[in-house]
Write an enzyme that holds these catalytic residues in place. Sequence first.
Site, PDB file in Angstrom:
ATOM      1  N   LYS A 108       0.550  -1.391   0.388  1.00 37.93           N
ATOM      2  CA  LYS A 108      -0.031   0.501   0.099  1.00 37.93           C
ATOM      3  C   LYS A 108       1.155   0.901   0.160  1.00 37.93           C
ATOM      4  O   LYS A 108       0.216   2.328  -0.561  1.00 37.93           O
ATOM      5  CB  LYS A 108      -0.795   0.185   1.164  1.00 37.93           C
ATOM      6  CG  LYS A 108      -2.091  -1.162   0.351  1.00 37.93           C
ATOM      7  CD  LYS A 108      -3.273  -1.283   1.808  1.00 37.93           C
ATOM      8  CE  LYS A 108      -3.844  -2.088   1.391  1.00 37.93           C
ATOM      9  NZ  LYS A 108      -4.179  -3.560   1.484  1.00 37.93           N
TER      10      LYS A 108
HETATM   11  C1  LIG Z   1      -4.200  -5.206   0.820  1.00 38.06           C
HETATM   12  C2  LIG Z   1      -3.394  -6.484   1.035  1.00 38.06           C
HETATM   13  C3  LIG Z   1      -4.159  -6.891  -0.372  1.00 38.06           C
HETATM   14  C4  LIG Z   1      -5.382  -7.109  -0.912  1.00 38.06           C
HETATM   15  O1  LIG Z   1      -5.036  -6.308  -1.665  1.00 38.06           O
HETATM   16  P1  LIG Z   1      -5.656  -5.747  -2.629  1.00 38.06           P
HETATM   17  O2  LIG Z   1      -5.388  -4.582  -3.884  1.00 38.06           O
HETATM   18  O3  LIG Z   1      -6.578  -4.974  -1.860  1.00 38.06           O
HETATM   19  O4  LIG Z   1      -6.998  -7.209  -3.351  1.00 38.06           O
HETATM   20  C5  LIG Z   1      -3.104  -8.276   0.316  1.00 38.06           C
HETATM   21  N1  LIG Z   1      -2.114  -8.120   0.848  1.00 38.06           N
HETATM   22  C6  LIG Z   1      -1.634  -6.866   1.646  1.00 38.06           C
HETATM   23  C7  LIG Z   1      -0.370  -7.418   2.681  1.00 38.06           C
HETATM   24  C8  LIG Z   1      -2.290  -5.967   1.534  1.00 38.06           C
HETATM   25  O5  LIG Z   1      -2.291  -5.114   2.773  1.00 38.06           O
END
Ligand SMILES: *Cc1c(COP(=O)(O)O)cnc(C)c1O
Length: 476
Positions: free
Chosen positions: A113
């Site tokens: 993120k």
């Molecule tokens: C947010 C997140 C996901 C999921 O990602 P999306 O793009 O929302 O499907 C998977 N793994 C981690 C570690 C995350 O922080």
Amino acid sequence: MKYHSTRGGASGMSFKDMLLSGYACDGGMLLPENIPTVSRETLRSWAGLPYAELAFKIASCFIEESDIPASDLQRIFEQAYSTFSVPEVVPLAHLKDGLVVVELFHGRSLAFKDLSLACLGNFYNYFLREDDRHMTLLVCTSGDTGSAAIEAVRGFDKVDIIVMLPRGRITQIQELMMTTVLDSNVHVYRMDGSSDDIDIVVRDLFGDPAFVQQHNLASPSSLNFTRVLVQMVHIYYTYLQLCPSADCELEMICPTGGAGNVTAGMLAREMGLPAKFVCAVNDNNVLSRIMDNGQCNLGDVHVTLAPAMDIQFAYNLERIWHLCSNGDSTLIKKIMKEVDDGNVNVPVNVLNAMKKAIKVYTVKGDEEIKSAIKRCWDENEYNICPHTAIGVAYYYSHGKDIKGLSAVLATASPLKFPDAIKASEVPVPNSERMHQLVVSPARHIDLEKGQDWTAIIRAKVEEISQQKPSQTTVDP
Ligand SMILES: *Cc1c(COP(=O)(O)O)cnc(C)c1O
């Protein structure tokens, strides 16, 4: 390029309006009105570009000179990615049996993120400085988003951030990554309740449009299309690392929760990128049932080793359905009403369009997660986080059938999940940063059950606005 809502109730929005509002006024999600195309020739010409340069090229398909001048746009990406700990930004690990792991976790909060939020923070800062106004971000986090959002805006003079976390329901490392940030524009509240309880505060405050406008309140959630846009960069980057000649197809294996990555991938595919996607999910996610027969019933979520993916309904599906139905907003409204009622019925033609590009793999519980972590370690002495392990588990069970290129997105650093790694009987990685967290001074405010949380946070937002007034008022 203008932006419109998946449900047809908003259109003609500029990049800036889309960025700052984050969501569509009709309850839908924002998408670009036209999908640009990138020819194979152009794609090939992007091979070998540094990450920030590639981001600039892709973003320039969506952000015009009149939105942000090119030199400013370039600087925004350079600044965002300069916070990453490796010069490649997103390195690829080539492991045994052709397994490729795309390390998306070298940002400050050690999860993918950071890639989108670091950019979002710099976009906010750019427009707020230009307008000389202040904004307050409100985030309810059940783990990774809070720390990535904090890292994205800490120290900014035009942005304050209020993060609310469910006390005792996230890991110690996740909590410390938020509470040990002492910049004066960061305010962390630990609430004695669940994420759902905290969501009520967010809904109460955002449900008051006059308050939102007066205090310039915003949410950096993945509803914001800017995050999807920026996530296309690591999809293109991976593709070009593996296939600089731009003449092969890539299978991208995405550990999926809200489906932000897959949506970015689907958009890139619409733009001409030869790629398809595997959504690797845990059994909380109803995606596989939707793909099987178009139907699903929503129920309860249980806790797994991969908490960031403990999501039932991948909310970005609304965007994917829009892309797969030629932008049929009437249909989207109908489907989303069914989602609210807890019983979805997706038409066959839309499902077929999805199936051309997307496959779903549901991991068989925590046991399969642990055995993927273990096998990856035993074969490579390479640690993966429990989310990444779900993607790797797909590779371990299907690797022999995969024709052509494939890669697994590594969505978080294993350093953040020592308990899952220990449970897999693999040596836990040692990290100075994690030791530092435990001994660093922390700051937070505790809110107890029975207190009026909405009133307390509302008062905090007002206090921040008084201290940092905007020079100009918000456009109506
Ligand atoms: C947010 C997140 C996901 C999921 O990602 P999306 O793009 O929302 O499907 C998977 N793994 C981690 C570690 C995350 O922080």
